[in-house]
Motif scaffolding. Structure first.
Motif, PDB file in Angstrom:
ATOM      1  N   ASP A 170     -56.629   1.115  -0.646  1.00 29.19           N
ATOM      2  CA  ASP A 170     -56.286   2.497  -0.959  1.00 29.19           C
ATOM      3  C   ASP A 170     -54.879   2.580  -1.563  1.00 29.19           C
ATOM      4  O   ASP A 170     -53.906   2.186  -0.918  1.00 29.19           O
ATOM      5  N   PRO A 171     -54.753   3.100  -2.798  1.00 28.12           N
ATOM      6  CA  PRO A 171     -53.437   3.196  -3.444  1.00 28.12           C
ATOM      7  C   PRO A 171     -52.423   4.013  -2.639  1.00 28.12           C
ATOM      8  O   PRO A 171     -51.233   3.718  -2.669  1.00 28.12           O
ATOM      9  N   GLN A 172     -52.876   5.031  -1.916  1.00 26.99           N
ATOM     10  CA  GLN A 172     -51.939   5.822  -1.113  1.00 26.99           C
ATOM     11  C   GLN A 172     -51.363   5.002   0.032  1.00 26.99           C
ATOM     12  O   GLN A 172     -50.210   5.188   0.412  1.00 26.99           O
ATOM     13  N   MET A 173     -52.138   4.099   0.557  1.00 29.41           N
ATOM     14  CA  MET A 173     -51.639   3.220   1.609  1.00 29.41           C
ATOM     15  C   MET A 173     -50.729   2.139   1.017  1.00 29.41           C
ATOM     16  O   MET A 173     -49.695   1.810   1.594  1.00 29.41           O
TER      17      MET A 173
ATOM     18  N   ASN B  41     -48.827   2.331  -1.552  1.00 34.22           N
ATOM     19  CA  ASN B  41     -47.557   2.921  -1.971  1.00 34.22           C
ATOM     20  C   ASN B  41     -46.994   3.867  -0.923  1.00 34.22           C
ATOM     21  O   ASN B  41     -46.461   4.924  -1.242  1.00 34.22           O
ATOM     22  N   SER B  42     -47.104   3.471   0.324  1.00 29.69           N
ATOM     23  CA  SER B  42     -46.632   4.266   1.456  1.00 29.69           C
ATOM     24  C   SER B  42     -45.410   3.614   2.082  1.00 29.69           C
ATOM     25  O   SER B  42     -45.210   2.405   1.990  1.00 29.69           O
ATOM     26  N   VAL B  43     -44.623   4.417   2.771  1.00 32.97           N
ATOM     27  CA  VAL B  43     -43.457   3.897   3.478  1.00 32.97           C
ATOM     28  C   VAL B  43     -43.860   2.803   4.470  1.00 32.97           C
ATOM     29  O   VAL B  43     -43.063   1.906   4.752  1.00 32.97           O
ATOM     30  N   ALA B  44     -45.084   2.818   4.953  1.00 33.24           N
ATOM     31  CA  ALA B  44     -45.541   1.779   5.873  1.00 33.24           C
ATOM     32  C   ALA B  44     -45.704   0.429   5.184  1.00 33.24           C
ATOM     33  O   ALA B  44     -45.882  -0.586   5.851  1.00 33.24           O
ATOM     34  N   ASN B  45     -45.631   0.408   3.868  1.00 26.94           N
ATOM     35  CA  ASN B  45     -45.705  -0.854   3.124  1.00 26.94           C
ATOM     36  C   ASN B  45     -44.448  -1.094   2.298  1.00 26.94           C
ATOM     37  O   ASN B  45     -44.439  -1.941   1.412  1.00 26.94           O
TER      38      ASN B  45
ATOM     39  N   ARG C 293     -56.402  -9.001   3.204  1.00 25.33           N
ATOM     40  CA  ARG C 293     -57.749  -8.495   3.495  1.00 25.33           C
ATOM     41  C   ARG C 293     -57.748  -7.552   4.688  1.00 25.33           C
ATOM     42  O   ARG C 293     -58.623  -6.705   4.818  1.00 25.33           O
ATOM     43  N   ASP C 294     -56.758  -7.719   5.584  1.00 28.06           N
ATOM     44  CA  ASP C 294     -56.643  -6.872   6.768  1.00 28.06           C
ATOM     45  C   ASP C 294     -55.499  -5.876   6.644  1.00 28.06           C
ATOM     46  O   ASP C 294     -54.877  -5.504   7.634  1.00 28.06           O
ATOM     47  N   PHE C 295     -55.246  -5.438   5.434  1.00 24.40           N
ATOM     48  CA  PHE C 295     -54.102  -4.564   5.177  1.00 24.40           C
ATOM     49  C   PHE C 295     -54.119  -3.305   6.038  1.00 24.40           C
ATOM     50  O   PHE C 295     -53.076  -2.863   6.509  1.00 24.40           O
ATOM     51  N   GLU C 296     -55.273  -2.730   6.264  1.00 16.31           N
ATOM     52  CA  GLU C 296     -55.347  -1.500   7.045  1.00 16.31           C
ATOM     53  C   GLU C 296     -54.802  -1.707   8.458  1.00 16.31           C
ATOM     54  O   GLU C 296     -54.136  -0.826   9.011  1.00 16.31           O
ATOM     55  N   LEU C 297     -55.062  -2.862   9.042  1.00 15.80           N
ATOM     56  CA  LEU C 297     -54.550  -3.170  10.383  1.00 15.80           C
ATOM     57  C   LEU C 297     -53.036  -3.337  10.352  1.00 15.80           C
ATOM     58  O   LEU C 297     -52.330  -2.851  11.236  1.00 15.80           O
TER      59      LEU C 297
ATOM     60  N   ARG D  15     -47.639  -1.309  11.485  1.00 17.86           N
ATOM     61  CA  ARG D  15     -46.281  -1.074  10.996  1.00 17.86           C
ATOM     62  C   ARG D  15     -45.917   0.404  11.095  1.00 17.86           C
ATOM     63  O   ARG D  15     -44.794   0.756  11.458  1.00 17.86           O
ATOM     64  N   ALA D  16     -46.851   1.282  10.779  1.00 18.27           N
ATOM     65  CA  ALA D  16     -46.587   2.715  10.906  1.00 18.27           C
ATOM     66  C   ALA D  16     -46.228   3.064  12.346  1.00 18.27           C
ATOM     67  O   ALA D  16     -45.320   3.868  12.593  1.00 18.27           O
ATOM     68  N   LYS D  17     -46.903   2.429  13.291  1.00 23.88           N
ATOM     69  CA  LYS D  17     -46.600   2.658  14.707  1.00 23.88           C
ATOM     70  C   LYS D  17     -45.177   2.195  15.030  1.00 23.88           C
ATOM     71  O   LYS D  17     -44.441   2.897  15.735  1.00 23.88           O
TER      72      LYS D  17
END
Length: 99
Positions: free
Chosen positions: A20-23, A25-29, A77-81, A86-88
């Motif tokens: 997901d491009p929003q993820m 380009n998010s502060v969490a990344n 591959r596990d970017f969502e995790l 990291r957001a936490k």
């Protein structure tokens, strides 16, 4: 300016994984990284490779940049995790200063 806003997990690798491009380009990344390192040895390196092969003090780097220490999260591959963990960490740091 001495720092770049760097994608911790490189954008190009995440786009290949169709994340997901929003993820992406998010502060969490994002992290601040000196431009010489970002545009040199870090440039598009997988996170696991970068940390294990190029970061001189891994523990300090992970703590300063609020990067999860669980290496199983360092795979594109596990970017969502990774993103969620990291957001936490970011929220916990912010909450510490407002508690």
């Amino acid at each position: 300016r001495t720092n770049d806003i760097d994608h911790i997990m490189p954008r190009v690798l995440l786009e290949k994984e169709q994340k997901d491009p929003q993820m992406i380009n998010s502060v969490a990344n994002f992290q601040l990284l000196d431009f010489g390192t970002n545009r040199g040895p870090k440039n598009a390196s997988p996170l696991r490779d970068w940390i294990n092969n190029s970061v001189p003090n891994k523990a300090v780097y992970l703590q300063e940049h609020l990067i999860p220490t669980d290496e199983s999260l360092w795979d594109e591959r596990d970017f969502e995790l990774f993103y969620t963990a990291r957001a936490k960490l970011i929220c916990e740091r912010i909450n510490f200063y407002f508690a």
